[in-house]
Design a protein around this motif. Structure first.
Motif, short mmCIF file in Angstrom:
data_model
loop_
_atom_site.label_atom_id
_atom_site.label_comp_id
_atom_site.label_asym_id
_atom_site.label_seq_id
_atom_site.Cartn_x
_atom_site.Cartn_y
_atom_site.Cartn_z
N TYR A 108 38.26 31.32 34.85
CA TYR A 108 37.85 32.08 36.01
C TYR A 108 37.17 31.34 37.13
CZ TYR A 108 39.12 35.76 32.60
OH TYR A 108 39.63 36.47 31.70
N HIS A 109 36.44 30.56 36.94
CA HIS A 109 35.66 29.80 37.68
C HIS A 109 36.51 28.58 38.56
CE1 HIS A 109 32.14 27.42 39.68
NE2 HIS A 109 32.85 26.28 39.14
N GLN A 110 37.29 28.04 37.89
CA GLN A 110 38.48 27.17 38.51
C GLN A 110 39.22 28.04 39.54
OE1 GLN A 110 40.04 25.57 34.76
NE2 GLN A 110 39.68 23.59 35.29
N ILE A 111 39.77 29.09 39.05
CA ILE A 111 40.59 29.79 39.99
C ILE A 111 39.79 30.54 41.22
CG2 ILE A 111 42.09 32.08 40.07
CD1 ILE A 111 42.51 31.86 36.86
N GLY A 112 38.60 30.76 40.92
CA GLY A 112 37.75 31.18 41.89
C GLY A 112 37.67 30.27 43.00
N ILE A 113 37.29 28.91 42.71
CA ILE A 113 37.36 27.75 43.67
C ILE A 113 38.66 27.90 44.36
CG2 ILE A 113 36.99 25.27 43.87
CD1 ILE A 113 34.87 25.71 41.36
N LEU A 114 39.61 27.73 43.52
CA LEU A 114 41.06 27.66 44.26
C LEU A 114 41.29 28.53 45.15
CD1 LEU A 114 43.44 26.38 41.25
CD2 LEU A 114 42.58 24.87 43.09
N LEU A 115 41.04 29.84 44.89
CA LEU A 115 41.34 30.92 45.62
C LEU A 115 40.09 31.39 46.70
CD1 LEU A 115 43.08 33.50 43.20
CD2 LEU A 115 44.08 31.53 44.57
N ASP A 116 39.09 30.59 46.85
CA ASP A 116 37.93 30.90 47.57
C ASP A 116 37.37 32.34 47.34
OD1 ASP A 116 36.08 30.31 49.43
OD2 ASP A 116 37.41 30.37 51.20
N ARG A 117 37.55 32.62 46.08
CA ARG A 117 36.81 34.02 45.88
C ARG A 117 35.84 33.95 44.67
NH1 ARG A 117 40.14 35.16 49.49
NH2 ARG A 117 41.42 36.84 49.49
N ASP A 118 34.98 34.83 44.42
CA ASP A 118 34.00 34.81 43.57
C ASP A 118 34.58 34.98 42.09
OD1 ASP A 118 32.20 36.36 41.51
OD2 ASP A 118 30.66 35.48 43.16
N GLU A 119 34.09 34.21 41.19
CA GLU A 119 34.65 34.23 39.62
C GLU A 119 34.72 35.59 39.12
OE1 GLU A 119 32.30 32.11 36.57
OE2 GLU A 119 31.97 31.01 38.24
N ARG A 120 33.79 36.26 39.48
CA ARG A 120 33.45 37.57 38.86
C ARG A 120 34.56 38.53 39.64
NH1 ARG A 120 27.28 37.88 40.55
NH2 ARG A 120 28.40 37.18 42.24
N THR A 121 35.12 38.22 40.90
CA THR A 121 36.30 38.97 41.16
C THR A 121 37.47 38.67 40.71
OG1 THR A 121 35.09 38.95 43.69
CG2 THR A 121 37.54 39.39 43.28
N ILE A 122 37.71 37.48 40.34
CA ILE A 122 38.78 36.86 39.65
C ILE A 122 38.88 37.65 38.18
CG2 ILE A 122 40.11 34.87 38.66
CD1 ILE A 122 40.04 34.98 41.78
N TRP A 123 37.79 37.75 37.31
CA TRP A 123 37.71 38.27 36.19
C TRP A 123 38.34 39.82 36.45
CZ3 TRP A 123 35.58 42.42 34.02
CH2 TRP A 123 35.77 42.61 32.49
N THR A 124 37.69 40.32 37.19
CA THR A 124 38.04 41.80 37.55
C THR A 124 39.63 41.89 37.72
OG1 THR A 124 35.95 42.42 38.53
CG2 THR A 124 37.65 44.05 39.01
N ILE A 125 40.07 41.19 38.59
CA ILE A 125 41.75 41.07 39.05
C ILE A 125 42.42 40.86 37.38
CG2 ILE A 125 43.51 40.10 40.27
CD1 ILE A 125 41.53 39.52 42.45
N TYR A 126 42.11 39.90 36.94
CA TYR A 126 42.89 39.51 35.53
C TYR A 126 42.71 40.52 34.59
CZ TYR A 126 44.38 37.11 31.76
OH TYR A 126 45.17 36.65 30.32
N HIS A 127 41.45 41.27 34.45
CA HIS A 127 41.42 42.35 33.40
C HIS A 127 42.13 43.75 33.76
CE1 HIS A 127 38.79 39.44 31.27
NE2 HIS A 127 39.08 40.12 30.29
N ARG A 128 42.21 44.02 35.33
CA ARG A 128 42.82 45.18 35.78
C ARG A 128 44.30 45.17 35.41
NH1 ARG A 128 41.49 45.15 41.81
NH2 ARG A 128 43.09 43.83 41.81
N GLN A 129 44.77 43.70 35.40
CA GLN A 129 46.21 43.84 35.10
C GLN A 129 46.59 43.86 33.80
OE1 GLN A 129 48.46 41.17 33.77
NE2 GLN A 129 46.44 39.87 33.47
N LYS A 130 45.65 43.36 32.73
CA LYS A 130 45.64 43.28 31.44
C LYS A 130 45.62 44.81 30.83
CE LYS A 130 45.22 40.12 28.95
NZ LYS A 130 46.20 39.25 28.14
N LEU A 131 44.79 45.70 31.51
CA LEU A 131 44.85 47.19 31.14
C LEU A 131 46.03 47.92 31.36
CD1 LEU A 131 41.15 47.77 32.31
CD2 LEU A 131 41.94 47.56 30.07
N GLN A 132 47.13 47.43 32.22
CA GLN A 132 48.21 48.31 32.57
C GLN A 132 49.57 48.19 31.33
OE1 GLN A 132 49.57 46.51 36.13
NE2 GLN A 132 47.72 47.56 37.30
#
Length: 132
Positions: A108-132
């Motif tokens: 999540y930290h690496q993705i956050g850096i690459l996308l210029d987003r907070d890693e907590r936001t990345i975690w939320t996005i990832y887990h939101r799609q996992k729930l579908q």
């Protein structure tokens, strides 16, 4: 000079991860890159990512207002195939984060850096799609 970074793979386009920033949404960045850097038409971008021309037009117009300059492409070792965005079960952002996490196995930290987003936001996005 930027065209050297473009790679077409069997009717797919590889999008450099460096186009993403905190000023543009994911769809806006993809649309702006495809239109300005690759010279694609709205209909071509729509077909490429499984969207419709109207959404592409809106995203591009919005991106021009938020970020009028050309996207700054920096060297990156990460590219994302445009075909991953065709999964309409998830949002564009969810498809991107899922690819980076599951296929490229970034944390999540690496993705956050690459996308210029907070890693907590990345975690939320990832887990939101996992729930579908």
């Amino acid at each position: 000079p930027q065209t050297e970074l473009i790679t077409k793979v069997e009717n797919d386009v590889l999008i450099p991860i460096s186009i993403f920033n905190n000023k543009l949404g994911t769809l806006e960045a993809i649309t702006k890159y495809c239109k300005e850097n690759l010279g694609l038409k709205n209909s071509e971008i729509a077909k490429l990512i499984g969207s419709n021309s109207k959404s592409i037009w809106q995203a591009y117009n919005s991106s021009k207002k938020k970020y009028p300059d050309l996207l700054k492409l920096t060297a990156t070792k990460y590219y994302v195939p445009a075909s991953i965005f065709r999964n309409n079960d998830n949002t564009i952002s969810e498809n991107l984060v899922k690819y980076l996490k599951d296929v490229l196995q970034l944390n999540y930290h690496q993705i956050g850096i690459l996308l210029d987003r907070d890693e907590r936001t990345i975690w939320t996005i990832y887990h939101r799609q996992k729930l579908q």
